[in-house]
Scaffold this motif. Structure first.
Motif, PDB file in Angstrom:
ATOM      1  N   PRO A 117       2.747  12.409  -0.923  1.00 47.43           N
ATOM      2  CA  PRO A 117       3.954  12.727  -0.146  1.00 47.43           C
ATOM      3  C   PRO A 117       4.229  11.637   0.908  1.00 47.43           C
ATOM      4  O   PRO A 117       3.301  11.031   1.452  1.00 47.43           O
ATOM      5  CB  PRO A 117       3.602  14.052   0.533  1.00 47.43           C
ATOM      6  CG  PRO A 117       2.518  14.636  -0.308  1.00 47.43           C
ATOM      7  CD  PRO A 117       1.748  13.472  -0.866  1.00 47.43           C
ATOM      8  N   ALA A 118       5.502  11.413   1.169  1.00 46.42           N
ATOM      9  CA  ALA A 118       5.931  10.305   2.026  1.00 46.42           C
ATOM     10  C   ALA A 118       5.239  10.286   3.391  1.00 46.42           C
ATOM     11  O   ALA A 118       4.797   9.229   3.848  1.00 46.42           O
ATOM     12  CB  ALA A 118       7.446  10.325   2.196  1.00 46.42           C
ATOM     13  N   VAL A 160       0.844  -1.207   0.000  1.00 47.67           N
ATOM     14  CA  VAL A 160       0.000   0.000   0.000  1.00 47.67           C
ATOM     15  C   VAL A 160       0.875   1.252   0.000  1.00 47.67           C
ATOM     16  O   VAL A 160       0.622   2.199  -0.751  1.00 47.67           O
ATOM     17  CB  VAL A 160      -0.989  -0.002   1.185  1.00 47.67           C
ATOM     18  CG1 VAL A 160      -1.716   1.322   1.295  1.00 47.67           C
ATOM     19  CG2 VAL A 160      -1.985  -1.145   1.049  1.00 47.67           C
ATOM     20  N   LEU A 161       1.913   1.259   0.812  1.00 45.58           N
ATOM     21  CA  LEU A 161       2.815   2.411   0.869  1.00 45.58           C
ATOM     22  C   LEU A 161       3.471   2.656  -0.486  1.00 45.58           C
ATOM     23  O   LEU A 161       3.513   3.793  -0.967  1.00 45.58           O
ATOM     24  CB  LEU A 161       3.878   2.200   1.948  1.00 45.58           C
ATOM     25  CG  LEU A 161       4.916   3.309   2.087  1.00 45.58           C
ATOM     26  CD1 LEU A 161       4.249   4.626   2.485  1.00 45.58           C
ATOM     27  CD2 LEU A 161       5.970   2.909   3.111  1.00 45.58           C
ATOM     28  N   GLU A 162       3.975   1.597  -1.116  1.00 39.82           N
ATOM     29  CA  GLU A 162       4.619   1.755  -2.419  1.00 39.82           C
ATOM     30  C   GLU A 162       3.643   2.291  -3.460  1.00 39.82           C
ATOM     31  O   GLU A 162       4.016   3.125  -4.293  1.00 39.82           O
ATOM     32  CB  GLU A 162       5.216   0.425  -2.893  1.00 39.82           C
ATOM     33  CG  GLU A 162       6.489   0.065  -2.174  1.00 39.82           C
ATOM     34  CD  GLU A 162       7.133  -1.200  -2.731  1.00 39.82           C
ATOM     35  OE1 GLU A 162       6.826  -1.601  -3.878  1.00 39.82           O
ATOM     36  OE2 GLU A 162       7.952  -1.790  -2.014  1.00 39.82           O
ATOM     37  N   GLU A 208       2.705   7.263   4.454  1.00 37.73           N
ATOM     38  CA  GLU A 208       2.958   6.379   5.601  1.00 37.73           C
ATOM     39  C   GLU A 208       1.739   6.331   6.512  1.00 37.73           C
ATOM     40  O   GLU A 208       1.297   5.251   6.935  1.00 37.73           O
ATOM     41  CB  GLU A 208       4.191   6.851   6.368  1.00 37.73           C
ATOM     42  CG  GLU A 208       4.614   5.928   7.491  1.00 37.73           C
ATOM     43  CD  GLU A 208       5.060   4.553   7.023  1.00 37.73           C
ATOM     44  OE1 GLU A 208       4.573   3.553   7.587  1.00 37.73           O
ATOM     45  OE2 GLU A 208       5.882   4.470   6.102  1.00 37.73           O
ATOM     46  N   LEU A 209       1.186   7.487   6.817  1.00 35.34           N
ATOM     47  CA  LEU A 209       0.010   7.551   7.692  1.00 35.34           C
ATOM     48  C   LEU A 209      -1.198   6.871   7.045  1.00 35.34           C
ATOM     49  O   LEU A 209      -1.886   6.074   7.681  1.00 35.34           O
ATOM     50  CB  LEU A 209      -0.311   9.014   8.012  1.00 35.34           C
ATOM     51  CG  LEU A 209      -1.447   9.269   8.979  1.00 35.34           C
ATOM     52  CD1 LEU A 209      -1.156   8.652  10.346  1.00 35.34           C
ATOM     53  CD2 LEU A 209      -1.684  10.758   9.120  1.00 35.34           C
ATOM     54  N   ASP A 210      -1.445   7.155   5.782  1.00 39.04           N
ATOM     55  CA  ASP A 210      -2.590   6.566   5.094  1.00 39.04           C
ATOM     56  C   ASP A 210      -2.433   5.055   4.917  1.00 39.04           C
ATOM     57  O   ASP A 210      -3.406   4.308   5.040  1.00 39.04           O
ATOM     58  CB  ASP A 210      -2.798   7.231   3.730  1.00 39.04           C
ATOM     59  CG  ASP A 210      -3.276   8.666   3.851  1.00 39.04           C
ATOM     60  OD1 ASP A 210      -3.769   9.046   4.934  1.00 39.04           O
ATOM     61  OD2 ASP A 210      -3.157   9.406   2.857  1.00 39.04           O
ATOM     62  N   ALA A 211      -1.222   4.618   4.624  1.00 40.27           N
ATOM     63  CA  ALA A 211      -0.984   3.175   4.439  1.00 40.27           C
ATOM     64  C   ALA A 211      -1.345   2.407   5.700  1.00 40.27           C
ATOM     65  O   ALA A 211      -1.872   1.292   5.625  1.00 40.27           O
ATOM     66  CB  ALA A 211       0.473   2.920   4.056  1.00 40.27           C
TER      67      ALA A 211
END
Length: 145
Positions: A114-115, A104-106, A119-122
């Protein structure tokens, strides 16, 4: 009469969706705890309840309750004065959760999120995405690499 029957079917379908959502939230909590415990063990050789509570941002009794559930579910064990350890099933859950998070992050990064936001959304998305959607994410990432 058909309206009543249709209404009952709609209510049953809605109740089923809510039930599935509650189960997913419950499963997400188990996944978060197993993933954290695996990380703490990798970093420190053990996962103490105090450290688990601090990392999860919860009170010690809340972490203790969650660990109790992990133990009842066969995902963790604990030893007096030694901390919490994952069973093979708990370790498998942690590995799967970590892989879901990575995919999901990738994807989020690949589409320009944005990173920090990615990260938070993943962290939230990883628990609620179906296996079919996760596979599609992985295929998309592979094509765009």
């Amino acid at each position: 009469m058909e309206d009543d029957s249709e209404s009952m079917e709609n209510c049953a379908a809605e109740a089923d969706r809510f039930s599935q959502a509650r189960n997913q939230r419950s499963q997400a909590l188990l996944e978060d705890y197993t993933e954290l415990i695996a990380d703490l063990i990798a970093e420190h050789g053990e996962a103490r309840i105090t450290d688990i509570a601090r990392h999860m941002g919860v009170a010690h009794p809340t972490a203790t309750k969650a660990i109790g559930r992990l133990k009842r579910e066969g995902l963790a064990t604990s030893r007096p004065y030694r901390g919490v350890f994952l069973t093979a099933e708990g370790e498998a859950m942690a590995v799967k959760a970590r892989e879901r998070h990575r995919i999901v992050l990738e994807l989020l990064l690949a589409i320009g999120v944005p990173a920090d936001a990615a990260e938070l959304d993943a962290e939230g998305i990883e628990h609620h995405v179906s296996e079919e959607t996760l596979s599609a994410f992985a295929r998309f990432i592979a094509r765009s690499s």
